[in-house]
Design a protein around this motif. Structure first.
Motif, PDB file in Angstrom:
ATOM      1  N   LYS A   1       0.845  -1.217   0.000  1.00 47.02           N
ATOM      2  CA  LYS A   1       0.000   0.000   0.000  1.00 47.02           C
ATOM      3  C   LYS A   1       0.865   1.247   0.000  1.00 47.02           C
ATOM      4  CE  LYS A   1      -4.438  -1.153   1.914  1.00 47.02           C
ATOM      5  NZ  LYS A   1      -5.091  -1.626   3.122  1.00 47.02           N
ATOM      6  N   ASN A   2       1.852   1.245   0.860  1.00 48.71           N
ATOM      7  CA  ASN A   2       2.736   2.412   0.951  1.00 48.71           C
ATOM      8  C   ASN A   2       3.524   2.602  -0.337  1.00 48.71           C
ATOM      9  OD1 ASN A   2       1.943   3.050   3.507  1.00 48.71           O
ATOM     10  ND2 ASN A   2       3.454   1.713   4.470  1.00 48.71           N
ATOM     11  N   LYS A   3       3.997   1.499  -0.859  1.00 51.92           N
ATOM     12  CA  LYS A   3       4.794   1.558  -2.087  1.00 51.92           C
ATOM     13  C   LYS A   3       3.946   2.087  -3.253  1.00 51.92           C
ATOM     14  CE  LYS A   3       8.561   0.796  -2.954  1.00 51.92           C
ATOM     15  NZ  LYS A   3       9.549   1.887  -3.114  1.00 51.92           N
ATOM     16  N   VAL A   4       2.764   1.540  -3.380  1.00 52.11           N
ATOM     17  CA  VAL A   4       1.904   1.943  -4.496  1.00 52.11           C
ATOM     18  C   VAL A   4       1.499   3.414  -4.347  1.00 52.11           C
ATOM     19  CG1 VAL A   4      -0.396   1.562  -5.498  1.00 52.11           C
ATOM     20  CG2 VAL A   4       1.107  -0.387  -5.063  1.00 52.11           C
ATOM     21  N   TRP A   5       1.228   3.824  -3.134  1.00 51.37           N
ATOM     22  CA  TRP A   5       0.908   5.243  -2.900  1.00 51.37           C
ATOM     23  C   TRP A   5       2.068   6.120  -3.384  1.00 51.37           C
ATOM     24  CZ3 TRP A   5       3.436   8.992  -0.087  1.00 51.37           C
ATOM     25  CH2 TRP A   5       2.759  10.218   0.015  1.00 51.37           C
ATOM     26  N   GLU A   6       3.260   5.716  -2.995  1.00 50.77           N
ATOM     27  CA  GLU A   6       4.473   6.467  -3.371  1.00 50.77           C
ATOM     28  C   GLU A   6       4.613   6.528  -4.898  1.00 50.77           C
ATOM     29  OE1 GLU A   6       8.107   5.120  -1.132  1.00 50.77           O
ATOM     30  OE2 GLU A   6       8.876   4.876  -3.170  1.00 50.77           O
ATOM     31  N   VAL A   7       4.400   5.384  -5.541  1.00 48.36           N
ATOM     32  CA  VAL A   7       4.555   5.324  -7.001  1.00 48.36           C
ATOM     33  C   VAL A   7       3.555   6.265  -7.681  1.00 48.36           C
ATOM     34  CG1 VAL A   7       4.318   3.840  -9.044  1.00 48.36           C
ATOM     35  CG2 VAL A   7       5.464   2.954  -7.008  1.00 48.36           C
ATOM     36  N   PHE A   8       2.298   6.172  -7.292  1.00 50.31           N
ATOM     37  CA  PHE A   8       1.283   6.997  -7.968  1.00 50.31           C
ATOM     38  C   PHE A   8       1.376   8.468  -7.591  1.00 50.31           C
ATOM     39  CE2 PHE A   8      -0.339   2.899  -9.079  1.00 50.31           C
ATOM     40  CZ  PHE A   8      -0.840   3.114 -10.350  1.00 50.31           C
ATOM     41  N   ASN A   9       1.937   8.717  -6.439  1.00 52.21           N
ATOM     42  CA  ASN A   9       2.171  10.094  -6.044  1.00 52.21           C
ATOM     43  C   ASN A   9       3.144  10.748  -7.024  1.00 52.21           C
ATOM     44  OD1 ASN A   9       1.666  12.134  -4.316  1.00 52.21           O
ATOM     45  ND2 ASN A   9       3.389  11.668  -2.959  1.00 52.21           N
ATOM     46  N   HIS A  10       4.102   9.968  -7.482  1.00 52.18           N
ATOM     47  CA  HIS A  10       5.083  10.503  -8.434  1.00 52.18           C
ATOM     48  C   HIS A  10       4.631  10.373  -9.881  1.00 52.18           C
ATOM     49  CE1 HIS A  10       7.810  10.004  -4.949  1.00 52.18           C
ATOM     50  NE2 HIS A  10       8.398  11.056  -5.471  1.00 52.18           N
ATOM     51  N   ILE A  11       3.930   9.287 -10.175  1.00 51.02           N
ATOM     52  CA  ILE A  11       3.566   9.022 -11.579  1.00 51.02           C
ATOM     53  C   ILE A  11       2.055   8.779 -11.650  1.00 51.02           C
ATOM     54  CG2 ILE A  11       4.229   7.660 -13.636  1.00 51.02           C
ATOM     55  CD1 ILE A  11       6.442   6.454 -11.639  1.00 51.02           C
ATOM     56  N   PRO A  12       1.292   9.849 -11.556  1.00 48.57           N
ATOM     57  CA  PRO A  12      -0.157   9.677 -11.418  1.00 48.57           C
ATOM     58  C   PRO A  12      -0.835   8.991 -12.603  1.00 48.57           C
ATOM     59  CG  PRO A  12       0.449  12.012 -11.482  1.00 48.57           C
ATOM     60  CD  PRO A  12       1.717  11.249 -11.506  1.00 48.57           C
ATOM     61  N   ASN A  13      -0.253   9.129 -13.794  1.00 50.16           N
ATOM     62  CA  ASN A  13      -0.950   8.541 -14.956  1.00 50.16           C
ATOM     63  C   ASN A  13      -0.450   7.143 -15.323  1.00 50.16           C
ATOM     64  OD1 ASN A  13       1.498   9.479 -15.802  1.00 50.16           O
ATOM     65  ND2 ASN A  13       0.795  10.220 -17.787  1.00 50.16           N
TER      66      ASN A  13
ATOM     67  N   ASP B   1      -6.490  -4.769  -5.554  1.00 53.02           N
ATOM     68  CA  ASP B   1      -7.272  -3.983  -4.597  1.00 53.02           C
ATOM     69  C   ASP B   1      -6.524  -2.711  -4.204  1.00 53.02           C
ATOM     70  OD1 ASP B   1      -9.067  -5.982  -4.794  1.00 53.02           O
ATOM     71  OD2 ASP B   1      -8.666  -6.889  -2.822  1.00 53.02           O
ATOM     72  N   ILE B   2      -5.217  -2.841  -4.129  1.00 54.33           N
ATOM     73  CA  ILE B   2      -4.422  -1.672  -3.729  1.00 54.33           C
ATOM     74  C   ILE B   2      -4.360  -0.622  -4.846  1.00 54.33           C
ATOM     75  CG2 ILE B   2      -2.101  -0.921  -3.071  1.00 54.33           C
ATOM     76  CD1 ILE B   2      -1.792  -3.638  -1.624  1.00 54.33           C
ATOM     77  N   VAL B   3      -4.239  -1.074  -6.094  1.00 59.14           N
ATOM     78  CA  VAL B   3      -4.095  -0.078  -7.186  1.00 59.14           C
ATOM     79  C   VAL B   3      -5.437   0.473  -7.669  1.00 59.14           C
ATOM     80  CG1 VAL B   3      -1.929  -1.139  -7.971  1.00 59.14           C
ATOM     81  CG2 VAL B   3      -4.058  -1.719  -9.146  1.00 59.14           C
ATOM     82  N   LYS B   4      -6.505  -0.121  -7.187  1.00 59.82           N
ATOM     83  CA  LYS B   4      -7.834   0.265  -7.691  1.00 59.82           C
ATOM     84  C   LYS B   4      -8.121   1.757  -7.526  1.00 59.82           C
ATOM     85  CE  LYS B   4     -12.469  -1.237  -7.824  1.00 59.82           C
ATOM     86  NZ  LYS B   4     -13.608  -1.606  -7.106  1.00 59.82           N
ATOM     87  N   GLU B   5      -7.754   2.303  -6.363  1.00 58.70           N
ATOM     88  CA  GLU B   5      -8.085   3.718  -6.139  1.00 58.70           C
ATOM     89  C   GLU B   5      -7.333   4.639  -7.103  1.00 58.70           C
ATOM     90  OE1 GLU B   5      -6.303   5.760  -2.585  1.00 58.70           O
ATOM     91  OE2 GLU B   5      -6.061   3.668  -1.922  1.00 58.70           O
ATOM     92  N   TYR B   6      -6.343   4.096  -7.786  1.00 59.85           N
ATOM     93  CA  TYR B   6      -5.611   4.915  -8.777  1.00 59.85           C
ATOM     94  C   TYR B   6      -6.078   4.579 -10.191  1.00 59.85           C
ATOM     95  CZ  TYR B   6      -2.794   5.152  -4.574  1.00 59.85           C
ATOM     96  OH  TYR B   6      -2.387   5.304  -3.274  1.00 59.85           O
ATOM     97  N   ASP B   7      -7.179   3.855 -10.275  1.00 58.95           N
ATOM     98  CA  ASP B   7      -7.736   3.463 -11.585  1.00 58.95           C
ATOM     99  C   ASP B   7      -6.779   2.611 -12.393  1.00 58.95           C
ATOM    100  OD1 ASP B   7     -10.262   4.180 -11.901  1.00 58.95           O
ATOM    101  OD2 ASP B   7      -9.838   6.208 -12.671  1.00 58.95           O
ATOM    102  N   ALA B   8      -5.959   1.849 -11.729  1.00 60.83           N
ATOM    103  CA  ALA B   8      -4.925   1.092 -12.436  1.00 60.83           C
ATOM    104  C   ALA B   8      -5.300  -0.397 -12.528  1.00 60.83           C
ATOM    105  CB  ALA B   8      -3.591   1.264 -11.729  1.00 60.83           C
ATOM    106  N   THR B   9      -4.549  -1.078 -13.370  1.00 63.46           N
ATOM    107  CA  THR B   9      -4.855  -2.474 -13.692  1.00 63.46           C
ATOM    108  C   THR B   9      -3.674  -3.370 -13.315  1.00 63.46           C
ATOM    109  OG1 THR B   9      -6.121  -1.654 -15.567  1.00 63.46           O
ATOM    110  CG2 THR B   9      -5.496  -3.964 -15.645  1.00 63.46           C
TER     111      THR B   9
END
Ligand code: GCU
Length: 670
Positions: free
Chosen positions: A255-267, A299-307
């Motif tokens: 969760k923390n890692k994915v948050w960090e990733v999308f924080n930097h690379i939102p798209n 489940d973790i990447v879902k909130e970022y609309d990711a697959t």
């Protein structure tokens, strides 16, 4: 000065007189309605249009934004918004004067513009009304590039994304994005599925800035960037002692890692995972299912609309094949079918086209259609790992057409592989078509110039699975080479026959392999890389082939009827696959009336002869090709001739010695 070619985006100067009559008068003014000139994808579309038209027909384009209302000008290009068209699609209308491109979004608009450029380049006759909606929602390329710059199964130089642990973000990336967007690609995975060495993980602070840059470049051409993940990252990167997908601490780490990733690379589009295969870690280590592993990440990447794209290439590579029930071909189905319906909606299972591994001939994987409640994506390989390493010419689009057209019988209708992976069969929206790609930093991108037809063709086919292999080949030749109709025919012919020829001089009737272990180029009839026990062909002095019927490994029963019965019946089984499904004596009579052994001799001699003919045909158009193109292609053709000779001799002499049966035609077998 860049040192790479423009592939099919060379925009050669076209026959101006003819083009004048055809396009010049109509394309000088471009009216934009509902699209903003400075939006990133739209801006790139306009840039491309301006550049392409200038190059080809010397027209300077004037853009009129916010057109609105009635446009009086008859001779014009009108690009307008139309929400009634399917996402990323476009409508192309041409009444001989006005060309109208309608699209619901920027991707569709970009594809419509590329269609216009293609038509001008091919000097296509005017008058059209075509609705072009993408067959597949996801149309992806998978790079197997490593951070040190090497490419797993790469045959065209080194990576243009990575060098010595660093990410490159220069103009070659922009050209690449243009190139693949022009054929409708909308997703790209930049790093190898085998993610090794925690220090090089892209999901780390030291890389975010440049991955973000890449994501932005691709994004400005309507392409989402994806990254391959190592399932054991919590251990290797996080210093934890487990990567059990049900362990709360592991979940928290992700969760923390994915948050960090999308924080930097939102798209970012999401992640691709190869788990539990060929030494890769995965959920099986902890007694968990593939679904439990995939869902945890999804489940973790879902909130970022990711697959989460989860590969089905899961098998035990150390199986002992002396046991006749053991069969690697069963693995994908056995591992994934039982958990159908358990995968969450943002998981898509990526399935290799066949049950083995990108051989020149394999049956279609029985998993297609068998997963009625799971998102499915078809994975093919244009890198030619087993089909000639981009040295031998092997145009793969005819093979991909066969795969797409295969009826799975999972339903009474709408049941082909194309239907299943497009989402039509079961109503999925997260699904599609992906290819392990064939590009590198070679000047011409694909080593052999002819191999670019596979890149072009894959994109065009993923966007429109109805196009024929020949139509695509012809388009590619016209756009790539500035040659006469005669030379065009020669190249199209070479491409269209190349798969059949490659199959003739390599492994016969669906048996596959017989390649040099590890490298997978060149012949080694008994070659088997994982243990000293097996061979893939199971030949002895009486016969050859693998019995996959109920009497053998039972693999056939993974298919729906009537496929299961057809494959199980030696008389009904498509002959090109007969040794994949049956162990047959060398004296077995094929439909042609020939014995199996005679078929092996004949096809191998013929395959070699046909390569020589191909070489002669290529020589015949030498003067029409750029010297550098001819040198590259003909140099590889010499290697192909040697390779075909080697295969022919090795296969024929192996089976002559095994069977002791003479060639009926009395040819010398070495
Ligand atoms: C093949 C190939 C490997 C690759 C693997 C995969 O086995 O030889 O290099 O890693 O496929 O698809 O993951």
């Amino acid at each position: 000065m860049k040192n790479w070619t423009d592939l099919w985006l060379g925009y050669h100067k076209v026959n101006v007189k003819k083009a004048d009559e055809l396009y010049s008068k109509s394309v000088g003014k471009v009216y934009l309605e509902g699209f903003l000139e400075d939006e990133s994808i739209c801006a790139n579309a306009i840039k491309e249009l301006t550049h392409g038209l200038k190059q080809m027909i010397k027209v300077s384009v004037k853009i009129i934004s916010n057109a609105g209302g009635e446009i009086e000008e008859e001779n014009a290009v009108v690009i307008k918004k139309d929400d009634s068209i399917k996402k990323q699609g476009y409508r192309y209308q041409d009444n001989g004067k006005r060309i109208t491109i309608s699209a619901p979004d920027e991707n569709g608009m970009l594809y419509g513009v590329f269609a216009l450029l293609r038509n001008v380049a091919m000097q296509k006759e005017r008058k059209a009304d075509e609705l072009c909606e993408p067959s597949n929602p996801l149309r992806m390329l998978n790079h197997w590039d490593n951070m040190d710059g090497s490419i797993e199964r790469g045959y065209s130089g080194e990576s243009f994304f990575f060098k010595n642990g660093k990410i490159m973000t220069g103009s070659r990336i922009v050209d690449y994005a243009r190139m693949i967007a022009s054929v409708g690609i909308n997703g790209v995975v930049i790093n190898n599925v085998n993610v090794k060495g925690a220090a090089t993980y892209l999901i780390s602070e030291r890389y975010y800035l440049n991955v973000k840059k890449l994501a932005e470049i691709f994004g400005s051409y309507g392409i989402s960037l994806y990254l391959s993940l190592n399932f054991a990252a919590p251990i290797e990167m996080g210093g934890m002692d487990s990567c059990d997908p049900l362990d709360e601490n592991v979940i928290l780490w992700w969760k923390n890692k994915v948050w960090e990733v999308f924080n930097h690379i939102p798209n970012l589009g999401g992640f691709l995972v190869k788990a539990d295969s060929e030494g890769r870690p995965g959920p099986f280590t902890y007694g968990r299912t593939q679904a439990e592993g995939a869902n945890m990440l999804a489940d973790i990447v879902k909130e970022y609309d990711a697959t989460i794209i989860w590969r089905c290439f899961v098998y035990n590579c150390t199986q002992d094949w002396r046991d006749t029930k053991t069969d690697r071909a069963r693995a994908a189905y056995d591992n994934f079918k039982p958990s159908d319906g358990n995968y969450h909606e943002n998981v898509v299972l990526q399935i290799k086209n066949g049950p083995m591994d990108f051989q020149i001939r394999e049956p279609v994987s029985p998993l297609f259609g068998a997963l009625s409640s799971t998102n499915e994506m078809l994975e093919v390989q244009i890198a030619q790992e087993y089909t000639g390493h981009q040295i031998d010419i092997c145009y793969l689009i005819p093979m991909f057409k066969e795969i797409l057209n295969f009826r799975t019988y999972c339903k009474d209708e709408c049941d082909t592989v194309a239907d299943v992976v497009s989402g039509r069969t079961f109503g999925n929206t997260c699904c599609g078509f992906s290819a392990v790609t064939n590009t590198g930093d070679d000047e011409n991108w694909t080593g052999n110039d002819m191999a670019a037809a596979n890149l072009y063709g894959f994109g065009r086919l993923a966007f429109n699975t109805e196009l024929s292999a020949e139509e695509i080949a012809r388009e590619w030749v016209k756009l790539t080479f500035n040659v006469s109709k005669e030379a065009e025919d020669v190249i199209v012919n070479i491409l269209m026959n190349s798969r059949e020829i490659y199959e003739e001089y390599t492994s016969p009737l669906g048996i596959g392999w017989m390649v040099t272990p590890q490298t997978h180029y060149g012949c080694s009839v008994d070659g088997y890389e994982y243990s000293r026990w097996g061979t893939y062909h199971r030949a002895d002095h009486l016969g050859i082939g693998v019995d996959r019927t109920e009497n053998g490994t039972g693999y056939v029963s993974q298919y729906f009827e009537p496929n299961a019965s057809i494959f199980a019946d030696v008389n009904k089984c498509p002959e090109e696959l007969v040794l994949f499904f049956h162990h047959l004596p060398y004296t077995h009579k094929l439909h042609s009336g020939k014995t199996l052994i005679q078929h092996i001799y004949d096809t191998h001699f013929e395959g070699y002869e046909r390569v020589l003919e191909m070489q002669k045909n290529l020589e015949g158009i030498k003067d029409e090709l750029d010297q550098s193109v001819y040198d590259r292609v003909s140099g590889r053709m010499n290697l192909q001739v040697a390779n075909a000779r080697e295969w022919c001799d090795q296969v024929n002499s192996y089976f002559y010695r095994k069977s002791g049966i003479e060639d009926e035609k009395g040819r010398k077998i070495y």
